[in-house]
Design an enzyme around this catalytic site. Structure first.
Site, mmCIF file in Angstrom:
data_model
loop_
_atom_site.group_PDB
_atom_site.id
_atom_site.type_symbol
_atom_site.label_atom_id
_atom_site.label_comp_id
_atom_site.label_asym_id
_atom_site.label_seq_id
_atom_site.Cartn_x
_atom_site.Cartn_y
_atom_site.Cartn_z
ATOM 1 N N LYS A 1 -20.914 20.175 25.641
ATOM 2 C CA LYS A 1 -22.005 19.754 25.003
ATOM 3 C C LYS A 1 -22.899 20.224 24.838
ATOM 4 O O LYS A 1 -23.234 21.579 25.442
ATOM 5 C CB LYS A 1 -22.196 18.423 25.776
ATOM 6 N N ARG B 1 -14.278 14.479 32.065
ATOM 7 C CA ARG B 1 -13.657 14.352 30.669
ATOM 8 C C ARG B 1 -13.721 15.706 30.115
ATOM 9 O O ARG B 1 -14.739 16.180 29.867
ATOM 10 C CB ARG B 1 -14.500 13.259 29.850
#
Ligand code: 7PM
Length: 304
Positions: free
Chosen positions: A238, A273
């Site tokens: 991210k 995740r």
């Protein structure tokens, strides 16, 4: 001296048989110790970090099998990109992407989650073999709660401020930790009361949050992981990893993602995740050994 980071036990309950599940009076229960790995499987043509390489069915299945062999505990299949600025995908397109992948993976011995915002997509995905619904809107839609309750599916309740298309424009909070934690606890209670058998909680890093908001939530993780529900953390590739690690290219952010996820695991996260499954499984195994009190590992081997 005992470890300051004990390996905790976590559990999820389902209303139907699932891989690794044990029948209990409450349903089928999956129990694990320490931090498990959820592998990301994007079946979108525009998935942000791999340019849609896994859009084809065969490529998606091969990727899923590689992640399972590498030790993934769950595979999260997504047919609609929830990335900031993404345009919504019609439900029938999303189902057409997800169904063949879930049908092929069902019965393969790995837990399957479906990453979707739409109740009708979740219903089709559960029929096709998914076990858990990963809804980045935190099951705000009452229809989503009903679908999970009817099917007996577990759910991941994630916090997101705003909606995917615009959420990163101007994220704002009075007290980000208090607001996110209150939201997660309220939604978890609501979802459970409606008959969903169990939930995972997720602070939703990057979903309507600045890097500072994400860091505040990570510092407060023990408050969340000390509660009733297992906690999922997702920082893989991210923007915050790019910013903090000075890595502009998303596909090059696995080392920073791993550093953040190891930290989350030590703060009690039940699952991370990730894109890089093999790397995370290996590192988490080493960390688990380091964090296991000596008496649990048996006597030291004398040198040969
Ligand atoms: C761009 C930015 C593209 C972010 C894709 C993403 C999470 C999730 C996603 C998470 C849970 C990605 C994200 N992130 N579900 N779905 N938690 N539960 O990294 O953090 O794939 S989409």
């Amino acid at each position: 001296m005992s470890s300051p980071w004990p390996q905790r036990q976590h559990r999820l309950t389902f209303g139907f048989p699932v891989p690794g599940g044990v029948r209990t009076p409450d349903g089928w229960e999956v129990v694990w110790t320490g931090c498990a790995v959820m592998g990301i499987l994007n079946v979108t043509p525009d998935s942000f970090s791999d340019g849609g390489r896994h859009a084809g069915l065969e490529a998606a299945l091969a990727h899923a099998r590689t992640m399972r062999a590498a030790g993934a505990f769950m595979i999260d299949v997504g047919g609609e990109s929830t990335r900031p600025g993404a345009d919504p995908v019609p439900a029938d397109v999303e189902v057409d992407r997800l169904r063949p992948v879930l049908r092929a993976l069902a019965g393969g011995g790995v837990l399957l989650s479906v990453d979707t915002l739409k109740p009708e997509v979740a219903r089709a995905a559960l029929e096709a073999g998914a076990h858990l619904v990963n809804d980045v809107s935190g099951l705000r839609n009452p229809g989503m709660v009903a679908v999970c309750a009817e099917a007996g599916a577990a759910a991941c309740v994630m916090h997101m401020q705003g909606e995917p298309r615009t959420m990163q424009h101007a994220p704002h909070y009075g007290d980000v930790v208090a607001e996110v934690h209150r939201y997660l606890r309220t939604q978890a209670a609501r979802v459970r009361a409606a008959g969903v058998p169990s939930v995972l909680l997720d602070p939703g890093l990057g979903f309507g949050k600045t890097v500072e908001h994400n860091l505040a939530l990570l510092r407060a993780l023990p408050d969340l992981t000390g509660g009733e529900w297992p906690v999922l953390v997702g920082a893989s590739r991210k923007g915050m990893i790019g910013r903090l690690g000075d890595v502009p290219v998303a596909s090059e952010r696995d080392p920073g993602s791993l550093a953040l996820h190891l930290h989350a695991a030590r703060q009690g996260a039940a699952m991370v995740r990730v894109h890089a499954v093999a790397e995370h499984v290996q590192a988490l195994r080493v960390q688990a050994a380091l964090d296991t009190p000596r008496q649990e590992t048996g006597p030291l081997q004398s040198p040969a």
